[in-house]
Design a protein around this motif. Structure first.
Motif, mmCIF file in Angstrom:
data_model
loop_
_atom_site.group_PDB
_atom_site.id
_atom_site.type_symbol
_atom_site.label_atom_id
_atom_site.label_comp_id
_atom_site.label_asym_id
_atom_site.label_seq_id
_atom_site.Cartn_x
_atom_site.Cartn_y
_atom_site.Cartn_z
ATOM 1 N N LEU A 130 -1.393 -4.546 -1.762
ATOM 2 C CA LEU A 130 -1.981 -3.716 -2.505
ATOM 3 C C LEU A 130 -2.849 -2.463 -1.886
ATOM 4 O O LEU A 130 -3.310 -2.897 -0.628
ATOM 5 N N LEU A 131 -2.529 -1.409 -2.350
ATOM 6 C CA LEU A 131 -3.106 -0.127 -1.704
ATOM 7 C C LEU A 131 -4.054 0.466 -2.614
ATOM 8 O O LEU A 131 -3.755 0.717 -3.719
ATOM 9 N N SER A 132 -5.112 0.825 -2.142
ATOM 10 C CA SER A 132 -5.996 1.204 -3.120
ATOM 11 C C SER A 132 -7.090 2.404 -2.487
ATOM 12 O O SER A 132 -7.190 2.469 -1.143
ATOM 13 N N LYS A 133 -7.735 3.241 -3.337
ATOM 14 C CA LYS A 133 -8.540 4.309 -2.880
ATOM 15 C C LYS A 133 -9.583 3.921 -3.920
ATOM 16 O O LYS A 133 -9.665 3.854 -4.987
ATOM 17 N N GLY A 134 -10.858 3.651 -3.156
ATOM 18 C CA GLY A 134 -12.146 3.615 -4.095
ATOM 19 C C GLY A 134 -12.525 2.205 -3.938
ATOM 20 O O GLY A 134 -11.785 1.505 -3.230
ATOM 21 N N VAL A 173 -12.342 0.618 -17.689
ATOM 22 C CA VAL A 173 -10.993 1.056 -18.436
ATOM 23 C C VAL A 173 -9.774 0.817 -17.434
ATOM 24 O O VAL A 173 -9.927 1.680 -16.346
ATOM 25 N N VAL A 174 -8.659 0.131 -17.802
ATOM 26 C CA VAL A 174 -7.605 0.163 -16.919
ATOM 27 C C VAL A 174 -6.314 1.069 -17.564
ATOM 28 O O VAL A 174 -6.217 0.850 -18.900
ATOM 29 N N SER A 175 -5.900 1.894 -16.749
ATOM 30 C CA SER A 175 -4.876 2.751 -17.458
ATOM 31 C C SER A 175 -3.852 3.125 -16.203
ATOM 32 O O SER A 175 -4.041 2.943 -15.293
ATOM 33 N N GLY A 176 -2.862 3.801 -16.709
ATOM 34 C CA GLY A 176 -1.597 4.167 -15.861
ATOM 35 C C GLY A 176 -1.864 5.729 -15.418
ATOM 36 O O GLY A 176 -0.812 5.920 -14.854
ATOM 37 N N LEU A 177 -2.821 6.535 -15.899
ATOM 38 C CA LEU A 177 -3.057 7.808 -15.321
ATOM 39 C C LEU A 177 -1.681 8.638 -15.869
ATOM 40 O O LEU A 177 -1.439 9.822 -15.050
ATOM 41 N N ALA A 178 -0.829 8.396 -17.062
ATOM 42 C CA ALA A 178 0.276 9.273 -17.498
ATOM 43 C C ALA A 178 -0.341 10.295 -18.241
ATOM 44 O O ALA A 178 -1.524 10.210 -18.786
ATOM 45 N N LEU A 179 0.533 11.100 -18.702
ATOM 46 C CA LEU A 179 0.252 12.092 -19.560
ATOM 47 C C LEU A 179 -0.228 11.205 -21.082
ATOM 48 O O LEU A 179 0.374 10.134 -21.090
ATOM 49 N N GLY A 180 -0.972 11.853 -21.952
ATOM 50 C CA GLY A 180 -1.154 11.612 -23.279
ATOM 51 C C GLY A 180 -2.113 10.419 -23.191
ATOM 52 O O GLY A 180 -3.189 10.815 -22.569
ATOM 53 N N VAL A 228 -3.936 2.526 -12.243
ATOM 54 C CA VAL A 228 -2.710 1.632 -11.836
ATOM 55 C C VAL A 228 -1.579 2.809 -11.718
ATOM 56 O O VAL A 228 -1.079 3.155 -12.653
ATOM 57 N N VAL A 229 -0.977 3.065 -10.583
ATOM 58 C CA VAL A 229 0.148 4.103 -10.555
ATOM 59 C C VAL A 229 1.353 3.387 -10.089
ATOM 60 O O VAL A 229 1.289 2.465 -9.338
ATOM 61 N N ALA A 230 2.379 4.163 -10.205
ATOM 62 C CA ALA A 230 3.955 3.501 -10.039
ATOM 63 C C ALA A 230 4.621 4.402 -8.726
ATOM 64 O O ALA A 230 5.632 4.425 -8.610
ATOM 65 N N VAL A 257 -11.442 2.933 -9.092
ATOM 66 C CA VAL A 257 -10.274 2.489 -8.173
ATOM 67 C C VAL A 257 -9.070 3.097 -8.580
ATOM 68 O O VAL A 257 -8.697 2.978 -9.866
ATOM 69 N N LEU A 258 -8.110 3.400 -7.646
ATOM 70 C CA LEU A 258 -7.012 3.907 -7.761
ATOM 71 C C LEU A 258 -6.036 2.949 -7.078
ATOM 72 O O LEU A 258 -6.248 2.837 -5.937
ATOM 73 N N VAL A 259 -5.096 2.136 -7.763
ATOM 74 C CA VAL A 259 -4.262 1.030 -7.162
ATOM 75 C C VAL A 259 -2.729 1.396 -7.166
ATOM 76 O O VAL A 259 -2.312 1.982 -8.101
ATOM 77 N N SER A 260 -2.056 1.114 -6.128
ATOM 78 C CA SER A 260 -0.611 1.061 -6.311
ATOM 79 C C SER A 260 -0.201 -0.210 -5.261
ATOM 80 O O SER A 260 -0.664 -0.792 -4.466
#
Lengths: 370, 505
Positions: free
Chosen positions: A105-109, A148-155, A175-177, A200-203
């Motif tokens: 797991l790589l994370s920032k924050g 709130v967990v989400s994928g940071l996509a558009l919309g 959470v990003v891909a 936190v930003l996770v990948s």
């Protein structure tokens, strides 16, 4: 981080950059007693990972020649990324308990501690309604102390996080891909930074990993695992959010869907979920109840979403236009036809409504602002 | 012996007098043309020789030099053939110089001596001096538009020589048979529903405002655009002559009667090359589509598909009504005073904004970005065009006809010309502010639009000209009312071309 875990992290950082390597193969490597030794074997083209074809092993051999695990570890540390390996003490429990945990797991924050999590997901091609609902849900949940967990996509994804950031409550989880240094979609680069600094930003991918198609379903599984409740705001029947829903179902998470107009293709998926018996989500309270958080004194009052809909002032003579607008999108032509007003007359009303904020116009389409 | 004959060549849409000097002298037999002839013109050598010989005339077995003066000007096409042939006949003593007099000659020759029509006779006839002008039968009408010469024509070189020598009368030009039955003008009455688009067309015609229509395929954008010329009224006077000159120079067929009366409507495909759009190409600098649309309508369907270079090149004509085409050694100024109607789909697949749209963000952004900036700034009217519903198609009575709208447009145009500009869209700066003050209620709307960013500083001035046109159409007094301003605003839909956001929060 102990030396053995450091070695595992280094080997994984290099290994996850090879072609056709996903979490499952990563877990195989992580399970080896001597991951760096396994890496050397891969570099020599020896069969190390089960199920890898001879051709793939040969490809890995050539790719591995350019990678140095320890240098990779250095590079990631220098970039200020937190590296957590499956089995570490600081590895999130909820992920460790999953049957498909990410090996790396790589994370920032900073990870939120002991905070309930709710995923807000939905289509990238959302309607204004969906965007507004996602943003209010994000705002109210964050204010109520729900991450709130989400994928940071558009919309929908982006709207939910923007809402959560605006509230400044519970830290958001993005959470990003792809690699944490590859903002995708590029337009959300600032949003990435904001989420990383507020939450936190996770990948599960090393830095520099490109957002490939097949990595998004893997990302969806992470979102479904991290959240206790998954809310689908808007989705087409075949949308990626429906994949998140399946992943959440597999893991026994509660799935809620936001009802939408039956005529809106963006709501086909969510309405289908409701028809199949999934719980409705009308506002943050529904989520809070699903999370099993009792009380509610500190929560935003029920009906908050709806309360916003009542605009304080509607100019005289504009009610018929506003009623017409309803929940759908109208062109000037359609409104002129439906109300029987002349273009000039209608324009005066619309300009008034736009001025009060009751109506928004974008790309020539008029919509009631909820 | 030396002979001097008057002819002309065309450059862009302007004719230039060419003096054809023919010198016949003793020496090794030969035929040289000097004075910057282009390929077609240099080939005159062989055509002229064959034509003279097959007309039963004698070709001098001497050294023949033809000089096309002025020597600095490039000559193009075969229009100088006849003048060269007559020059050779005079210089070789077969025709008396007095018989030719100061007549002008513009025609191409066939190998059998027949006279052939050439493009651009109208602008050429406008510059050639002398009492009489000899052209091919197919060019007579065009030459007569310039009411300056007695226009003569004959089927062949022999007949011309006989008439010049006084041995036969000038043959009567054959009755012109209209080459094509002209399609009746398209009428706005054919359009069902579409109130907004109709209104936008009327305002565009009245104020000379360029129009952008955005809508899905099959929405009627082309149908609407095709009907715009019918709102502009017929061409007359100078404008008709200018438009006809361009068509003549481009070698397009002219209507019976010679003069173009119907407003041109040009709809070049988006694959058209830059040169075909703006003109140039050959030595004669053939006028391009923007010039052919002059005094009429230029319709660019699929605006987003046009190459950026073409869209860029439209800036000058949109701003100045002319286009200057320059090459290394010559440049011309061509008229390009058109009304631009552009159409585009909301996205490459045409389905936006519905979620059925399957275009990627990057594709959509690229598609829209092409139209952004300079070209979008010049499109004062921007509307959404939706396909008419079934009920509208079947149940609505025919709409108002073009003639009724055209009369309102003509009245509004008169008011504009009383302000000293061809149309309201030309009004700028202080003059605009003086002529079109805002009523107090209108001012409130404008202030709010500026506050919310709906309107930019530049957009304000453009919107003001549109509002003035709306006021003109309503026979107002020039003070912009609330409804004129509101309408001008809503007919200026805010298509976000710069960074289009579809689903972004």
């Amino acid at each position: 981080m102990t030396t053995s875990s450091e070695a595992r992290a280094a080997a994984l950082l290099a290994f996850m950059q090879l072609s056709d390597v996903g979490p499952a193969r990563g877990r195989q490597l992580a399970a080896k007693r001597d991951p760096l030794g396994a890496w050397d074997a891969i570099r020599c083209g020896k069969p190390t990972i089960d199920g890898a074809s001879r051709d793939l092993e040969r490809l890995w051999m050539s790719e591995a020649a350019r990678l140095d695990p320890l240098a990779e570890l250095q590079r990631h540390r220098a970039a200020g990324v937190t590296i957590t390996v499956l089995g570490d003490a600081d590895y999130p429990e909820v992920l460790a308990a999953d049957r498909q945990p990410p090996p790396l797991l790589l994370s920032k924050g900073a990870w939120p501690v002991a905070v309930p999590c709710c995923a807000i997901v939905g289509t990238r091609r959302c309607s204004r309604y969906g965007r507004d609902v996602a943003s209010s849900l994000g705002r109210d949940l964050a204010a109520a102390g729900v991450s709130v967990v989400s994928g940071l996509a558009l919309g929908i994804d982006g709207a939910a996080h923007l809402g959560a950031l605006a509230a400044g409550g519970a830290p958001p989880i993005g959470v990003v891909a792809c690699g944490l240094d590859v903002p995708y979609p590029r337009r959300h680069a600032t949003l990435w930074e904001q989420v990383a600094s507020a939450g936190v930003l996770v990948s599960e991918w090393p830095l520099g990993t490109a957002p490939m198609r097949w990595r998004f379903p893997a990302r969806n599984r992470l979102i479904a695992t991290l959240a206790t409740v998954v809310v689908v705001v808007e989705s087409d029947v075949g949308g990626g959010s429906m994949h998140t829903v399946r992943q959440a179902d597999d893991r026994g998470r509660t799935v809620l869907a936001v009802p939408g107009p039956v005529t809106s293709p963006a709501s086909h998926g969510t309405n289908l979920l409701l028809a199949e018996g999934c719980g409705p989500c009308r506002d943050a309270d529904d989520v809070v109840v699903a999370l099993g958080l009792a009380g509610g004194a500190s929560l935003p009052s029920r009906g908050r979403l709806r309360a916003d809909a009542a605009h304080p002032e509607v100019p005289r003579g504009a009610h018929d236009v506003l009623d017409r607008l309803g929940a759908t999108r109208w062109s000037l032509e359609g409104l002129a036809e439906a109300t029987g007003r002349s273009v000039g007359d209608l324009s005066v009303v619309l300009v008034e409504l736009e001025g009060t904020g009751a109506v928004v116009c974008s790309d020539g389409w008029y919509e009631a602002a909820r | 012996m030396l002979a001097t004959i008057e002819s002309a060549t065309v450059h862009g849409v302007h004719g230039s007098v060419v003096t054809v000097e023919v010198h016949v002298a003793t020496g090794l037999p030969g035929f040289t043309i000097v004075g910057q002839p282009d390929a077609a013109c240099r080939e005159s050598r062989d055509r002229v020789r064959a034509a003279v010989m097959s007309s039963g005339l004698r070709w001098p077995q001497q050294r023949i030099t033809v000089n096309l003066a002025p020597s600095g000007l490039r000559k193009s096409g075969g229009g100088l053939d006849l003048a060269m042939a007559i020059g050779v006949l005079v210089a070789s003593g077969q025709l008396h110089p007095d018989a030719v007099g100061d007549r002008g000659f513009i025609a191409e020759l066939g190998l059998d001596g027949s006279l052939r029509a050439v493009p651009g006779v109208l602008p050429m006839a406008a510059v050639v001096g002398g009492r009489e002008l000899v052209v091919a039968a197919g060019n007579v009408l065009e030459a007569e538009v310039v009411d300056r010469h007695q226009v003569r024509s004959a089927p062949g070189l022999r007949a011309v020589v006989d008439a010049l020598a006084g041995e036969a009368p000038w043959p009567r030009p054959p009755e012109v048979i209209p080459t094509e039955a002209r399609a009746p003008a398209l009428d706005l009455a054919d359009v069902r529903g579409q109130r907004v688009a109709r209104r936008a067309l009327e305002i565009a015609a009245a104020g000379g405002h360029h129009l952008l229509m955005v809508g899905p395929p099959g929405g009627g954008k082309t149908m609407l655009a095709e009907r715009l010329p019918s709102l502009l009224g017929c061409l007359a006077g100078e404008a008709a002559l200018r438009a006809t000159s361009v068509h003549s120079a481009a070698g397009l067929s002219l209507p019976p009667g010679g003069l173009l009366r119907r407003r041109p409507f040009r709809a070049p495909h988006h694959t058209s090359s830059l040169v075909s759009m703006i003109g140039g190409g050959t030595a004669s600098m053939r006028p391009g589509e923007v010039s052919l649309a002059s005094e009429g309508v230029l319709f660019l369907d699929e605006l987003g598909e046009f190459p950026p270079a073409v869209l860029d090149a439209l800036r000058q004509p949109l701003e100045q009504g002319v286009i200057r085409v320059a090459r290394a050694n010559h440049s011309v100024e061509l008229p390009a005073n058109f009304l631009l109607v552009a159409a585009m789909n909301p996205c490459p697949c045409g389905a936006a904004p519905s979620p059925m749209c399957r275009c990627t963000e990057a594709n959509l952004a690229r598609y829209r970005r092409r139209v952004s900036g300079p070209i979008l700034d010049r499109l004062d009217l921007r509307i959404l065009v939706e396909p008419p519903t079934r009920a509208e198609l079947l149940d609505l009575p025919p709409g108002e006809c073009s003639a009724a709208v055209a009369s309102r447009v003509a009245r509004a145009r008169e008011r504009a010309s009383s302000r000293g500009v061809p149309s309201n869209s030309h009004l700028r700066g202080q003059e605009l502010e003086r002529l079109a003050p805002f009523a107090s209620s209108a001012r409130r709307i404008v202030e709010r639009a500026l506050d919310t960013g709906r309107l930019s500083g530049r957009g304000l001035a453009r919107m003001r000209t549109v509002a003035l046109t709306i006021d003109d159409l309503a026979d107002g007094n020039g003070t912009l009312s609330e409804s004129a301003v509101a309408e001008a605003l809503s007919l200026r839909a805010d298509f976000d071309m710069q960074h289009h956001t579809r689903g972004v929060a």
